[in-house]
Design a protein around this motif. Structure first.
Motif, mmCIF file in Angstrom:
data_model
loop_
_atom_site.group_PDB
_atom_site.id
_atom_site.type_symbol
_atom_site.label_atom_id
_atom_site.label_comp_id
_atom_site.label_asym_id
_atom_site.label_seq_id
_atom_site.Cartn_x
_atom_site.Cartn_y
_atom_site.Cartn_z
ATOM 1 N N SER A 98 -8.765 15.159 0.591
ATOM 2 C CA SER A 98 -8.818 13.911 -0.160
ATOM 3 C C SER A 98 -7.471 13.213 -0.145
ATOM 4 C CB SER A 98 -9.212 14.190 -1.618
ATOM 5 O OG SER A 98 -10.490 14.766 -1.717
ATOM 6 N N LEU A 99 -7.528 11.919 -0.274
ATOM 7 C CA LEU A 99 -6.334 11.093 -0.452
ATOM 8 C C LEU A 99 -6.681 9.962 -1.404
ATOM 9 C CD1 LEU A 99 -4.916 10.631 3.172
ATOM 10 C CD2 LEU A 99 -3.796 11.851 1.301
ATOM 11 N N ARG A 100 -5.683 9.486 -2.121
ATOM 12 C CA ARG A 100 -5.867 8.282 -2.938
ATOM 13 C C ARG A 100 -4.850 7.245 -2.502
ATOM 14 N NH1 ARG A 100 -5.501 6.880 -9.405
ATOM 15 N NH2 ARG A 100 -3.252 7.103 -9.025
ATOM 16 N N LEU A 101 -5.353 6.132 -2.027
ATOM 17 C CA LEU A 101 -4.513 5.018 -1.638
ATOM 18 C C LEU A 101 -4.335 4.076 -2.817
ATOM 19 C CD1 LEU A 101 -6.043 4.159 1.858
ATOM 20 C CD2 LEU A 101 -4.343 5.900 1.275
ATOM 21 N N SER A 102 -3.138 3.494 -2.907
ATOM 22 C CA SER A 102 -2.843 2.526 -3.955
ATOM 23 C C SER A 102 -2.375 1.238 -3.319
ATOM 24 C CB SER A 102 -1.749 3.053 -4.890
ATOM 25 O OG SER A 102 -2.148 4.249 -5.514
ATOM 26 N N CYS A 103 -2.664 0.136 -3.981
ATOM 27 C CA CYS A 103 -2.218 -1.174 -3.519
ATOM 28 C C CYS A 103 -1.688 -1.942 -4.721
ATOM 29 C CB CYS A 103 -3.355 -1.937 -2.868
ATOM 30 S SG CYS A 103 -2.970 -3.661 -2.481
ATOM 31 N N ARG B 28 -0.910 4.544 6.885
ATOM 32 C CA ARG B 28 -1.609 5.322 7.910
ATOM 33 C C ARG B 28 -2.256 6.565 7.303
ATOM 34 N NH1 ARG B 28 -1.293 4.837 13.244
ATOM 35 N NH2 ARG B 28 0.474 3.390 12.983
ATOM 36 N N VAL B 29 -3.497 6.805 7.715
ATOM 37 C CA VAL B 29 -4.243 8.000 7.314
ATOM 38 C C VAL B 29 -4.635 8.747 8.582
ATOM 39 C CG1 VAL B 29 -6.379 8.859 6.280
ATOM 40 C CG2 VAL B 29 -5.109 7.005 5.175
ATOM 41 N N GLU C 9 0.830 -1.210 0.000
ATOM 42 C CA GLU C 9 0.000 0.000 0.000
ATOM 43 C C GLU C 9 0.858 1.250 0.000
ATOM 44 O OE1 GLU C 9 -2.131 -2.836 3.018
ATOM 45 O OE2 GLU C 9 -0.086 -2.217 2.537
ATOM 46 N N SER C 10 0.304 2.310 -0.529
ATOM 47 C CA SER C 10 0.955 3.619 -0.490
ATOM 48 C C SER C 10 -0.129 4.684 -0.590
ATOM 49 C CB SER C 10 1.965 3.764 -1.629
ATOM 50 O OG SER C 10 1.314 3.653 -2.884
ATOM 51 N N GLY C 11 0.252 5.918 -0.308
ATOM 52 C CA GLY C 11 -0.662 7.032 -0.484
ATOM 53 C C GLY C 11 -1.246 7.604 0.793
ATOM 54 N N GLY C 12 -0.952 6.984 1.926
ATOM 55 C CA GLY C 12 -1.457 7.518 3.176
ATOM 56 C C GLY C 12 -0.760 8.821 3.544
#
Length: 126
Positions: free
Chosen positions: A17-22, A121-122, A6-9
């Protein structure tokens, strides 16, 4: 070997807004037909946020995510995304990507997802 990364936190203010990627590798050889995003806040149990079926793209959302979050799958990149808008302090948690085989419709039952990433983590501040 199965890997979910995962990334993007990060940290954002409420309303942001946030966009998480896996990025997934090896998962598709396991027979997993569902990908999902789960989260765990301090002192709370892990809960489902959104899931997506690999074959036909059908999605499911927790009530807390409906209308604000969008899960999507880029099969060419073997990557699952979670677009999170209108974030609230209550969304603060570690977010995990997961994969598993669910009979029929993809569920949000963590025990049915044997493959997990390390989490991102967000933190949403008011």
């Amino acid at each position: 070997q199965v890997q979910l990364v995962e990334s993007g936190g990060g940290s954002v203010q409420a309303g942001g807004s946030l966009r998480l990627s896996c990025a997934a590798s090896g998962v598709f050889f396991t027979g997993s037909n569902c990908m999902g995003w789960f989260r765990q806040a301090p002192g709370k149990e892990r809960e489902g946020v959104a899931t997506i079926a690999r074959s036909h793209g059908s999605t499911s959302y927790a009530d807390s995510a409906k209308g604000r979050f969008t899960i999507s799958l880029d099969s060419a990149k073997n990557t699952v995304y979670l677009q999170m808008n209108s974030l609230k302090p209550g969304d603060t948690a570690v977010y995990y990507c997961a994969a598993g085989y669910n009979h029929g419709r993809c569920t949000m039952i963590p025990d049915l997802f044997p493959y997990w990433g390390q989490g991102t983590r967000v933190n949403v501040s008011s």
